[in-house]
Design a protein around this motif. Structure first.
Motif, PDB file in Angstrom:
ATOM      1  N   GLU A 161     -68.742 -47.911 -35.746  1.00  0.00           N
ATOM      2  CA  GLU A 161     -68.994 -47.421 -33.758  1.00  0.00           C
ATOM      3  C   GLU A 161     -67.354 -46.278 -34.269  1.00  0.00           C
ATOM      4  O   GLU A 161     -67.828 -45.238 -33.084  1.00  0.00           O
ATOM      5  CB  GLU A 161     -67.737 -48.830 -32.736  1.00  0.00           C
ATOM      6  N   THR A 162     -66.570 -46.228 -34.539  1.00  0.00           N
ATOM      7  CA  THR A 162     -65.486 -45.171 -34.666  1.00  0.00           C
ATOM      8  C   THR A 162     -66.087 -44.530 -35.144  1.00  0.00           C
ATOM      9  O   THR A 162     -65.430 -42.744 -34.354  1.00  0.00           O
ATOM     10  CB  THR A 162     -64.316 -46.036 -35.150  1.00  0.00           C
ATOM     11  N   ILE A 163     -66.927 -44.414 -36.631  1.00  0.00           N
ATOM     12  CA  ILE A 163     -67.090 -43.224 -36.796  1.00  0.00           C
ATOM     13  C   ILE A 163     -68.307 -42.329 -35.749  1.00  0.00           C
ATOM     14  O   ILE A 163     -68.802 -41.367 -35.630  1.00  0.00           O
ATOM     15  CB  ILE A 163     -67.672 -43.522 -37.834  1.00  0.00           C
ATOM     16  N   THR A 164     -69.464 -42.784 -35.280  1.00  0.00           N
ATOM     17  CA  THR A 164     -70.000 -42.468 -34.138  1.00  0.00           C
ATOM     18  C   THR A 164     -68.741 -41.956 -33.180  1.00  0.00           C
ATOM     19  O   THR A 164     -69.620 -41.101 -32.813  1.00  0.00           O
ATOM     20  CB  THR A 164     -70.760 -43.903 -33.516  1.00  0.00           C
ATOM     21  N   ARG A 165     -68.085 -42.076 -32.849  1.00  0.00           N
ATOM     22  CA  ARG A 165     -67.024 -41.692 -31.839  1.00  0.00           C
ATOM     23  C   ARG A 165     -66.621 -39.885 -32.223  1.00  0.00           C
ATOM     24  O   ARG A 165     -66.637 -39.094 -31.282  1.00  0.00           O
ATOM     25  CB  ARG A 165     -65.577 -42.635 -31.443  1.00  0.00           C
ATOM     26  N   THR A 175     -75.931 -32.979 -40.328  1.00  0.00           N
ATOM     27  CA  THR A 175     -76.945 -32.234 -41.169  1.00  0.00           C
ATOM     28  C   THR A 175     -78.378 -33.088 -40.018  1.00  0.00           C
ATOM     29  O   THR A 175     -79.799 -32.072 -40.197  1.00  0.00           O
ATOM     30  CB  THR A 175     -77.075 -33.417 -42.943  1.00  0.00           C
ATOM     31  N   LYS A 176     -78.377 -33.879 -39.562  1.00  0.00           N
ATOM     32  CA  LYS A 176     -78.965 -34.768 -38.596  1.00  0.00           C
ATOM     33  C   LYS A 176     -79.261 -33.367 -36.978  1.00  0.00           C
ATOM     34  O   LYS A 176     -80.414 -33.534 -36.705  1.00  0.00           O
ATOM     35  CB  LYS A 176     -78.835 -36.403 -38.059  1.00  0.00           C
ATOM     36  N   THR A 177     -78.231 -33.276 -36.915  1.00  0.00           N
ATOM     37  CA  THR A 177     -78.290 -32.037 -35.801  1.00  0.00           C
ATOM     38  C   THR A 177     -78.834 -30.694 -36.005  1.00  0.00           C
ATOM     39  O   THR A 177     -79.509 -30.328 -35.310  1.00  0.00           O
ATOM     40  CB  THR A 177     -76.519 -32.328 -35.515  1.00  0.00           C
ATOM     41  N   ARG A 178     -78.867 -30.520 -37.979  1.00  0.00           N
ATOM     42  CA  ARG A 178     -80.166 -29.026 -37.571  1.00  0.00           C
ATOM     43  C   ARG A 178     -80.822 -29.425 -37.694  1.00  0.00           C
ATOM     44  O   ARG A 178     -81.677 -28.620 -37.186  1.00  0.00           O
ATOM     45  CB  ARG A 178     -78.678 -28.979 -39.098  1.00  0.00           C
ATOM     46  N   LEU A 227     -60.727 -44.417 -48.915  1.00  0.00           N
ATOM     47  CA  LEU A 227     -61.969 -44.693 -49.092  1.00  0.00           C
ATOM     48  C   LEU A 227     -62.466 -44.626 -47.250  1.00  0.00           C
ATOM     49  O   LEU A 227     -63.829 -44.028 -47.494  1.00  0.00           O
ATOM     50  CB  LEU A 227     -62.240 -46.353 -49.606  1.00  0.00           C
ATOM     51  N   LEU A 228     -61.998 -45.379 -46.618  1.00  0.00           N
ATOM     52  CA  LEU A 228     -62.638 -44.969 -45.204  1.00  0.00           C
ATOM     53  C   LEU A 228     -62.722 -43.513 -44.679  1.00  0.00           C
ATOM     54  O   LEU A 228     -63.057 -43.488 -44.219  1.00  0.00           O
ATOM     55  CB  LEU A 228     -61.500 -45.513 -44.303  1.00  0.00           C
ATOM     56  N   ASN A 229     -61.925 -42.914 -45.564  1.00  0.00           N
ATOM     57  CA  ASN A 229     -61.416 -41.589 -44.850  1.00  0.00           C
ATOM     58  C   ASN A 229     -62.584 -40.325 -45.606  1.00  0.00           C
ATOM     59  O   ASN A 229     -63.379 -40.096 -45.218  1.00  0.00           O
ATOM     60  CB  ASN A 229     -60.268 -40.762 -44.611  1.00  0.00           C
ATOM     61  N   ARG A 230     -63.150 -40.760 -46.837  1.00  0.00           N
ATOM     62  CA  ARG A 230     -63.745 -40.530 -47.197  1.00  0.00           C
ATOM     63  C   ARG A 230     -65.367 -40.574 -46.901  1.00  0.00           C
ATOM     64  O   ARG A 230     -66.357 -40.380 -46.253  1.00  0.00           O
ATOM     65  CB  ARG A 230     -63.927 -41.120 -48.814  1.00  0.00           C
ATOM     66  N   ARG A 231     -65.643 -42.339 -46.422  1.00  0.00           N
ATOM     67  CA  ARG A 231     -66.742 -42.835 -45.868  1.00  0.00           C
ATOM     68  C   ARG A 231     -67.145 -42.290 -44.468  1.00  0.00           C
ATOM     69  O   ARG A 231     -68.284 -41.386 -44.050  1.00  0.00           O
ATOM     70  CB  ARG A 231     -66.908 -43.856 -45.218  1.00  0.00           C
ATOM     71  N   ALA A 232     -66.230 -41.197 -43.592  1.00  0.00           N
ATOM     72  CA  ALA A 232     -65.970 -41.173 -42.464  1.00  0.00           C
ATOM     73  C   ALA A 232     -66.183 -39.836 -42.837  1.00  0.00           C
ATOM     74  O   ALA A 232     -67.193 -38.900 -42.185  1.00  0.00           O
ATOM     75  CB  ALA A 232     -64.532 -40.926 -41.095  1.00  0.00           C
ATOM     76  N   ARG A 233     -65.878 -38.939 -43.171  1.00  0.00           N
ATOM     77  CA  ARG A 233     -65.968 -37.273 -43.882  1.00  0.00           C
ATOM     78  C   ARG A 233     -67.345 -37.131 -44.411  1.00  0.00           C
ATOM     79  O   ARG A 233     -68.609 -36.541 -44.071  1.00  0.00           O
ATOM     80  CB  ARG A 233     -65.625 -37.226 -45.093  1.00  0.00           C
ATOM     81  N   LEU A 234     -68.319 -38.157 -45.274  1.00  0.00           N
ATOM     82  CA  LEU A 234     -69.545 -38.427 -45.805  1.00  0.00           C
ATOM     83  C   LEU A 234     -70.993 -38.773 -44.231  1.00  0.00           C
ATOM     84  O   LEU A 234     -71.681 -38.169 -44.228  1.00  0.00           O
ATOM     85  CB  LEU A 234     -69.688 -39.931 -46.865  1.00  0.00           C
ATOM     86  N   ALA A 235     -69.835 -39.804 -43.099  1.00  0.00           N
ATOM     87  CA  ALA A 235     -70.872 -39.260 -42.174  1.00  0.00           C
ATOM     88  C   ALA A 235     -70.996 -38.211 -40.798  1.00  0.00           C
ATOM     89  O   ALA A 235     -71.395 -38.158 -40.385  1.00  0.00           O
ATOM     90  CB  ALA A 235     -70.191 -40.983 -41.303  1.00  0.00           C
ATOM     91  N   LEU A 236     -69.851 -37.936 -41.390  1.00  0.00           N
ATOM     92  CA  LEU A 236     -69.845 -36.554 -40.142  1.00  0.00           C
ATOM     93  C   LEU A 236     -70.429 -35.747 -40.604  1.00  0.00           C
ATOM     94  O   LEU A 236     -71.184 -34.714 -40.622  1.00  0.00           O
ATOM     95  CB  LEU A 236     -68.314 -36.027 -40.531  1.00  0.00           C
ATOM     96  N   GLU A 237     -70.583 -35.522 -42.645  1.00  0.00           N
ATOM     97  CA  GLU A 237     -71.897 -34.465 -42.860  1.00  0.00           C
ATOM     98  C   GLU A 237     -73.112 -35.210 -42.690  1.00  0.00           C
ATOM     99  O   GLU A 237     -73.628 -34.155 -42.359  1.00  0.00           O
ATOM    100  CB  GLU A 237     -71.618 -34.288 -44.162  1.00  0.00           C
ATOM    101  N   ILE A 238     -73.635 -35.953 -42.505  1.00  0.00           N
ATOM    102  CA  ILE A 238     -74.612 -36.894 -42.154  1.00  0.00           C
ATOM    103  C   ILE A 238     -75.225 -36.673 -40.789  1.00  0.00           C
ATOM    104  O   ILE A 238     -76.347 -36.200 -40.096  1.00  0.00           O
ATOM    105  CB  ILE A 238     -75.023 -38.644 -42.489  1.00  0.00           C
ATOM    106  N   ALA A 239     -73.883 -36.630 -40.112  1.00  0.00           N
ATOM    107  CA  ALA A 239     -73.791 -36.053 -38.634  1.00  0.00           C
ATOM    108  C   ALA A 239     -74.943 -35.095 -37.990  1.00  0.00           C
ATOM    109  O   ALA A 239     -75.887 -34.517 -37.196  1.00  0.00           O
ATOM    110  CB  ALA A 239     -73.182 -36.649 -37.408  1.00  0.00           C
TER     111      ALA A 239
END
Length: 86
Positions: free
Chosen positions: A79-83, A36-39, A22-34
């Motif tokens: 914080e870890t996902i932000t990094r 999307t935000k960057t684009r 679940l933590l890795n799934r959450r991290a993957r979603l956060a990376l996708e959000i990042a």
């Protein structure tokens, strides 16, 4: 007694595997959000959203996990996902 202890430990081991997944799934979603935000030219860090997440986590906690410890874990998680996003 040993059988009971082994069964409980096996259940914890299974939960740990689920939590890691679940933590890795959450991290993957956060990376996708990042991405999307960057684009779209938006800032990756959203302090209002982070506060919302912490409030929701606090409201979902029915114990026995201590509230301050749970929130500290989530702050560390974010914080870890932000990094990772950087």
């Amino acid at each position: 007694m040993t059988d009971d202890l082994d069964a409980l430990r096996s259940e914890i081991d299974a939960l740990d595997r689920e939590i890691v997944g679940l933590l890795n799934r959450r991290a993957r979603l956060a990376l996708e959000i990042a991405r999307t935000k960057t684009r779209s030219g938006r800032a990756i860090i959203d302090l209002d959203r982070e506060r919302e997440v912490l409030v929701r986590v606090a409201m979902a906690n029915t114990g026995p996990f201590p509230q301050d410890a749970l929130l500290a874990l989530y702050r560390q998680l974010m914080e870890t996902i932000t990094r990772l996003e950087e």
